[in-house]
Design a protein around this motif. Sequence first.
Motif, PDB file in Angstrom:
ATOM      1  N   THR A  40     -15.344  34.973  -3.571  1.00 56.86           N
ATOM      2  CA  THR A  40     -14.644  36.206  -3.199  1.00 56.86           C
ATOM      3  C   THR A  40     -15.099  37.404  -4.004  1.00 56.86           C
ATOM      4  O   THR A  40     -15.023  38.552  -3.546  1.00 56.86           O
ATOM      5  CB  THR A  40     -13.124  36.023  -3.402  1.00 56.86           C
ATOM      6  N   THR A  41     -15.523  37.245  -5.274  1.00 59.31           N
ATOM      7  CA  THR A  41     -15.927  38.390  -6.105  1.00 59.31           C
ATOM      8  C   THR A  41     -17.351  38.728  -5.858  1.00 59.31           C
ATOM      9  O   THR A  41     -18.183  37.878  -5.507  1.00 59.31           O
ATOM     10  CB  THR A  41     -15.723  38.048  -7.581  1.00 59.31           C
ATOM     11  N   ALA A  42     -17.628  40.004  -6.077  1.00 56.32           N
ATOM     12  CA  ALA A  42     -18.996  40.460  -5.861  1.00 56.32           C
ATOM     13  C   ALA A  42     -19.879  40.043  -7.002  1.00 56.32           C
ATOM     14  O   ALA A  42     -21.026  39.684  -6.799  1.00 56.32           O
ATOM     15  CB  ALA A  42     -18.982  42.001  -5.707  1.00 56.32           C
ATOM     16  N   LEU A  51     -10.373  41.374 -10.604  1.00 56.93           N
ATOM     17  CA  LEU A  51     -10.351  41.216  -9.150  1.00 56.93           C
ATOM     18  C   LEU A  51      -9.662  42.415  -8.521  1.00 56.93           C
ATOM     19  O   LEU A  51      -8.634  42.895  -9.027  1.00 56.93           O
ATOM     20  CB  LEU A  51      -9.614  39.926  -8.760  1.00 56.93           C
ATOM     21  N   SER A  52     -10.166  42.772  -7.379  1.00 54.05           N
ATOM     22  CA  SER A  52      -9.534  43.871  -6.643  1.00 54.05           C
ATOM     23  C   SER A  52      -8.410  43.322  -5.791  1.00 54.05           C
ATOM     24  O   SER A  52      -8.281  42.108  -5.607  1.00 54.05           O
ATOM     25  CB  SER A  52     -10.584  44.581  -5.773  1.00 54.05           C
ATOM     26  N   ALA A  53      -7.606  44.259  -5.248  1.00 55.75           N
ATOM     27  CA  ALA A  53      -6.463  43.831  -4.410  1.00 55.75           C
ATOM     28  C   ALA A  53      -6.910  43.075  -3.181  1.00 55.75           C
ATOM     29  O   ALA A  53      -6.321  42.046  -2.826  1.00 55.75           O
ATOM     30  CB  ALA A  53      -5.626  45.067  -4.036  1.00 55.75           C
ATOM     31  N   LEU A  58      -7.368  37.878  -0.262  1.00 59.38           N
ATOM     32  CA  LEU A  58      -8.237  36.863   0.355  1.00 59.38           C
ATOM     33  C   LEU A  58      -8.112  35.522  -0.358  1.00 59.38           C
ATOM     34  O   LEU A  58      -8.056  34.455   0.268  1.00 59.38           O
ATOM     35  CB  LEU A  58      -9.685  37.364   0.316  1.00 59.38           C
ATOM     36  N   LEU A  59      -8.012  35.564  -1.679  1.00 62.31           N
ATOM     37  CA  LEU A  59      -7.870  34.323  -2.450  1.00 62.31           C
ATOM     38  C   LEU A  59      -6.555  33.615  -2.133  1.00 62.31           C
ATOM     39  O   LEU A  59      -6.500  32.387  -1.974  1.00 62.31           O
ATOM     40  CB  LEU A  59      -7.961  34.651  -3.940  1.00 62.31           C
ATOM     41  N   ILE A  60      -5.493  34.429  -1.968  1.00 63.77           N
ATOM     42  CA  ILE A  60      -4.177  33.836  -1.642  1.00 63.77           C
ATOM     43  C   ILE A  60      -4.222  33.173  -0.280  1.00 63.77           C
ATOM     44  O   ILE A  60      -3.682  32.060  -0.086  1.00 63.77           O
ATOM     45  CB  ILE A  60      -3.073  34.935  -1.716  1.00 63.77           C
TER      46      ILE A  60
END
Length: 744
Positions: A40-42, A51-53, A58-60
């Motif tokens: 998910t992270t760049a 992490l961004s919002a 997306l992770l949740i």
Amino acid sequence: MSTPGTSLAAGSQAAAAGASSAAGSQVQAADDVRELLLSTTADASDPSTPLSAPDLRLLIDRLRLRSDRLHASALSFAASNRGALANALLRAASAADSSASFKSSLDSALGPLASSPDLSDLRALADRLLAARRELAERQEHLAAASTIASLAARLRETRAAASPLDRAAAVAELKTLLIDPDRSGSGQDDPVVFGLLRSDWEQLVDELQVGLGKNVEECVEFAPEGGKVVVRATPRGHSGGSHGVELPVALQALETIDALGYGMAKIADKMMKHILVPAISNIQVSVIEEGGPEHSVSVLSVVPSEEIKDNKDGSNLYSRIIDVIKFVCKFICMENSKWVQYFAKLTWPRISDLVITHFLSKAVPNEASKLIEFQDVVRSTAEFENKLRSMMFLLPDRKDGKLTQFVDDVEVHFAVRKRSEILVKARNILVQYDYDSPLESGDQGDSVVDLLFQPEKCFTSKSALLVMKLVHGALKDASLSSARVAKEFCFAARDVLLLYKAIVPVQLEKQFDSLSQVAAIVHNDFYHLSQEILGLAFQYRADFPSDLQKQVVFVDLAPIFSQMADAVLRRQIQLAVDTISEAIDGAEGFQNTHQPQHYESAKFSIEQVVFILEKIRIMWESILPRSTYRKKETLQLQGLIHLALENLSSLFLSLVENDDDSTNFLDHDTWIQLDGILPSLKKFRKLAELLDMSLKSITACWESGDLARCGFTSSEVQNFIKAIFADSPLRKECLGWIVRTPA
């Protein structure tokens, strides 16, 4: 069931497995989150980047999706393994309970020890525990025994109350295995008293059942008081006490079940013997009649007199009557049951066979060997009778109970043995009672002169020898008409008679043999005659003997024995004669100084004694001995007498010749030549001694050569000598013709 220890071990293993599984799940979850973060992270390479919002949302979402999947997978696994999971949970719960129970028991057991530091109390506690356990075991045994006794008592009451005799009998037989110990004959001293009471109750029940069934059987089989009649009913006509009886086969079956069939059959067998079988066997003129009642519910057997029936010689009519009786018993009493038939046979067959032997077989035994062939018909019919009884299962097939067959087979042998004994007794009486002292004064000389079998002459024999030989011929004639076994006994009897003569006569007449006697000559003739008769026995009888005995029985071995006995008696008599003559000649003192009157009278008396002795022997033996034997004996005596005379005259002869050597005291060849010139008759006397030992052909050849003429013999002297010595024959006529035609 698992013990507390095993349950605790299982629980510990399950807990360890759960912890391990949980730790694995946490590591797997951390790895999965890390992968989601990287995706998910760049800049996933820098873990410190926040992490961004949008990344968090997306992770949740991804975590929720992964959770749903895991939940669905767990539900699916639980659904598919529901039974296994349930069992595992139950075992876990049980293990937990067992552990708690074990902990409680252990605490209770160790409680006293915690309060008392002395460990000796542990031993006392263990002893109390063992005593408690033994008491518990004894109480359990007593409880089991009480339960068994109650069960047996109930079964006894049920058995007594059973309506059917077969049911009562079956129950009694079953209770027997429970109450009676076969190894201790039914009772044990160590058993409780109540068992003895139950056993007594059972025995009383058996007796009641046995007596009742036995009476039932008797009422089904009734015998007429006057005898000779039996009535068999399918059911008893009446029963005591108002109770109803059962059918005859039912009663017998019940008796068999309680092992009392013999009790039920005993009275029937006794009465059947008394009222039916005894009259049927002991009376000849009777017949057995079987009658059937209405619907065959009543059957009657009667033994009635019959003047028209006469028992035949082979006993077939008697055996037929017995078979009719046994058939009736087998059919209407034993109901064709082989075991019942054999029980009845066991009770009656010994008495039946004894009656048959007494009233028939013993009377059918022949008294003469010639009738033994007729007795074979009795043997055959008896064997057929017993075989018929075996086919009816009345007798066992192993032939061990064939008493009648054994009797008739033994009768033949016993008859032969008895006859053999009788023959030997007769022979012994003949030999012991015969008077040998005056055989020629008995008035039967003509009967005692017999022809010799292998010699063309006659001889005088004693009456005892003739009677003994008559017994031998009689025994062998009976053997020719008998079976192999009987013939063998007769042949042995014939041999024994001959051997008996050989054993008795020489011992009985030993004193007569010690002197010159006419008895000795007769005994010689007896042995000689018997030896020739023995040689002829094989030619007379062997072809008529049973084939089995033709090579087994021989008599020829006895012939040389009797011939040797005859020769021994003759040689002994000759020796006695020679000794007597020698004694008489010795009285002449060598015939020396015969020119003196005293010596002359002595020599004359000796010669007269010799002549008297020879004449006495001639009178005794000439009419007794066979002609050839007498002449042979006479020539031997004369020859011996000549040699004896020459021997006794040797000193006289030596005094007549000139001898340069005074020490010579025997007659040599040269001396005899001188004596022949001095005494011409001496040469003839010496030649006579030689002639007495020469054959007929040798004497003839000696005459033809001129040797006899040179010795002083004339033709008429030689002819007379031959006629006196040799019996008349073609050879003697031929030799006499040659002597007449040949000049001296």
